[in-house]
Design an enzyme around this catalytic site. Structure first.
Site, PDB file in Angstrom:
ATOM      1  N   HIS A 199      34.792  49.323  40.582  1.00  0.00           N
ATOM      2  CA  HIS A 199      33.756  48.502  40.070  1.00  0.00           C
ATOM      3  C   HIS A 199      32.582  49.343  41.016  1.00  0.00           C
ATOM      4  O   HIS A 199      31.252  48.465  41.294  1.00  0.00           O
ATOM      5  CB  HIS A 199      33.660  47.616  40.036  1.00  0.00           C
ATOM      6  CG  HIS A 199      33.035  46.928  39.165  1.00  0.00           C
ATOM      7  ND1 HIS A 199      32.854  45.543  38.539  1.00  0.00           N
ATOM      8  CD2 HIS A 199      31.415  47.103  38.819  1.00  0.00           C
ATOM      9  CE1 HIS A 199      31.651  44.801  37.536  1.00  0.00           C
ATOM     10  NE2 HIS A 199      31.134  46.518  37.588  1.00  0.00           N
ATOM     11  N   LEU A 200      31.740  50.845  40.372  1.00  0.00           N
ATOM     12  CA  LEU A 200      31.601  51.667  41.752  1.00  0.00           C
ATOM     13  C   LEU A 200      30.482  51.729  40.650  1.00  0.00           C
ATOM     14  O   LEU A 200      29.025  52.476  41.215  1.00  0.00           O
ATOM     15  CB  LEU A 200      31.414  53.103  42.129  1.00  0.00           C
ATOM     16  CG  LEU A 200      32.801  52.790  43.198  1.00  0.00           C
ATOM     17  CD1 LEU A 200      33.473  54.141  43.627  1.00  0.00           C
ATOM     18  CD2 LEU A 200      32.335  52.206  44.297  1.00  0.00           C
ATOM     19  N   GLY A 201      30.043  51.555  39.299  1.00  0.00           N
ATOM     20  CA  GLY A 201      29.350  52.024  38.433  1.00  0.00           C
ATOM     21  C   GLY A 201      27.436  51.326  39.346  1.00  0.00           C
ATOM     22  O   GLY A 201      27.227  53.390  38.872  1.00  0.00           O
TER      23      GLY A 201
ATOM     24  N   GLU B  11      39.093  40.845  38.655  1.00  0.00           N
ATOM     25  CA  GLU B  11      38.376  42.165  39.695  1.00  0.00           C
ATOM     26  C   GLU B  11      38.527  40.773  41.199  1.00  0.00           C
ATOM     27  O   GLU B  11      38.096  40.081  41.465  1.00  0.00           O
ATOM     28  CB  GLU B  11      37.023  42.700  39.651  1.00  0.00           C
ATOM     29  CG  GLU B  11      37.223  43.829  38.300  1.00  0.00           C
ATOM     30  CD  GLU B  11      35.603  44.490  38.216  1.00  0.00           C
ATOM     31  OE1 GLU B  11      34.564  44.038  39.012  1.00  0.00           O
ATOM     32  OE2 GLU B  11      35.734  45.232  37.477  1.00  0.00           O
TER      33      GLU B  11
END
Length: 525
Positions: free
Chosen positions: A278-280, A260
């Site tokens: 990577h929006l968690g 990433e």
């Protein structure tokens, strides 16, 4: 007045809390490492998110720094050993974005079930391909959770509300906790064979890396849909692409990748694949929560000395710390050892303090044991949250103190109860400082627990040690120390060897082929 630097973009409520608590605060974001080094020396605290890299060089320049607070879970951007060496406390907020991450996993599950991204692109292109997008219902389907901790349990709750059936694989999940969550505890193979949807909720450790390997992906139900909002590296991405291309895997949605930022990936463009950057944890509520929490924790520490969610410091008074430090090192190593060696769900951990150890404050020792024990499965555990995580997993924790001395002036024994029975390890301090293992599952053995180690259980027979040494030598593995114990001559023997490099799967495979070997494992301390 203590002074804090907020070096990454953070909700304004963080700065407000610092000021309300009497802490001076500067909000200066976007600094280069050299620019940060030039100013960090004037601050007592550093509040960060993921952008600022707290390296050894930054810490060396931070002459007044007392605490680093990470607004979020991951602390990959902080050199924790270097911080510890400098006496800088590192805190995080491990539970601030759990709901947000769980909801993102559910959102991606729905997106896969109804092929929403592709349907959106097709419709906006003016195609109106109504018959092309035949989705599936989630109602009545089986969701397989790999990991049933804090986030996994929230996903289970939401899935049950959607009338799904939920099965879970988690080595730490007990039958009692599974019943409480309303899920069925299963083996990994059972989960792979039964699940229509699979979501992952584990940290990336040696045990979980590529847990969905090519071999395990082949065991899944045809048409399975897979969601990963946890950590990159839990899934073999090349094998996942092959499964999607072949049609065996019905769909996959990844919020995290091995590398990433993921600017390119062989998965991009693959049919039935959805990706997010990577929006968690990326919701307004989560960012507010973690900003508030990190500010409160740091202010408490700087103003009153309170310690919450510290990754490198226990909850201790100034008077207790020097005396407890070596005991806590021993306790953590014993917890890590039993955690690495025990198999199956563990429903009880007992910490027995004997002799001089029984006179100490037991809570830090218990927390240290649990930190070592749970640290073999999760990378978010620390001295403060270890007891909370144990309770969440339904693990009973017992503290037993015996003031009389036995064979040793001071002794710690850690026992765990599994379906196979009770197993224990014991250790003492040599010279009141050096931790040393003295008993392993009922076998007397004296060993240091340090670095990379090879653990072997074998039949006690002439020639075995020579054959093992030859095997290690041929593999280019250098032995540091060698410790041997046995129940009786000709019975079962235990070997603990420290080696100069991590024990590989290839080496273990070779050791397991030696005559008389019952068990072989790599350990790490």
């Amino acid at each position: 007045m203590a002074k804090v630097l907020i070096s990454d973009k953070m909700d304004p409520k963080a700065a407000q809390i610092f000021r309300e608590r009497g802490v001076e605060v500067d909000e200066i974001t976007g600094k280069t490492p050299d620019e940060l080094k030039a100013i960090i020396g004037q601050y007592d605290g550093l509040a960060i998110r993921s952008s600022t890299k707290v390296t050894k060089e930054i810490l060396e320049a931070a002459t007044n720094l007392k605490v680093v607070g990470r607004a979020g879970i991951g602390v990959d951007n902080v050199d924790i050993p270097a911080a510890s060496a400098k006496g800088v406390v590192v805190m995080n907020t491990p539970f601030g974005n759990s709901i947000t991450t769980a909801e993102h996993a559910i959102a991606l599950m729905f997106a896969l079930a109804r092929d929403l991204p592709e349907a959106d692109r097709s419709t906006q292109a003016g195609k109106w391909e109504k018959n092309r997008f035949m989705g599936v219902e989630v109602t009545g389907k089986t969701l397989g959770l790999i990991g049933a901790g804090n986030i996994g349990s929230i996903v289970a709750d939401r899935a049950l509300g959607l009338k799904m059936k939920v099965v879970a694989y988690d080595p730490f999940l007990t039958e009692e906790r599974a019943l409480e969550l309303g899920v069925q505890k299963v083996t990994l193979d059972e989960l792979l064979a039964r699940a229509d949807f699979i979501t992952l909720h584990t940290p990336l450790t040696d045990q979980t890396r590529n847990i969905l390997s090519a071999e395990n992906l082949a065991k899944t139900k045809k048409g399975v849909r897979i969601v990963n909002c946890a950590r990159g590296g839990l899934i073999d991405e090349a094998a996942l692409k092959e499964g999607l291309d072949s049609g065996h895997i019905g769909g996959a949605a990844l919020d995290v990748f091995v590398t990433e930022p993921a600017k390119e990936s062989p998965l991009f463009g693959t049919p039935n694949f959805i990706s997010t950057p990577h929006l968690g944890a990326s919701t307004t509520e989560a960012q507010v929560n973690v900003a508030i929490q990190v500010a409160e924790q740091m202010a408490d520490y700087l103003v009153s000395g309170g310690v919450t969610n510290a990754l490198n410091m226990p909850s201790l008074t100034a008077e207790e710390a020097p005396k407890l430090k070596p005991y806590m090192g021993l306790a953590e190593k014993l917890g890590s050892l039993v955690g690495q060696l025990a198999h199956g769900a563990i429903d009880r951990v007992s910490i027995h303090m004997e002799g001089a150890a029984a006179e100490l404050n037991p809570k830090p020792l218990t927390s240290a044991v649990l930190k070592g024990f749970l640290g073999t499965q999760t990378d978010t555990v620390n001295m403060v949250n270890a007891p909370v995580l144990a309770r969440e997993r339904g693990t009973e924790v017992r503290e037993i103190r015996t003031e009389r001395e036995g064979d040793y002036q001071t002794l710690l024994r850690v026992s765990v109860r599994t379906a196979d029975g009770e197993r224990s390890v014991s250790g003492t301090l040599f010279g009141d400082q050096a931790p040393r293992l003295v008993e392993l599952f009922g076998i007397k053995v004296e060993a240091d627990l340090t670095g990379s180690m090879l653990y072997v259980v074998n039949e006690d027979a002439p020639g075995f040690i020579g054959r093992l040494g030859t095997t290690l030598g041929e593999a280019g593995v250098n032995i540091g120390t060698f410790h041997l114990g046995r129940r009786q001559a000709g019975g079962e023997a235990v070997l603990l060897l420290s080696v100069d490099e991590p024990v590989t799967a290839d080496l273990l495979a070779k050791v397991k082929t030696l005559p008389g070997v019952k068990t072989a494992m790599g350990l790490r301390f």
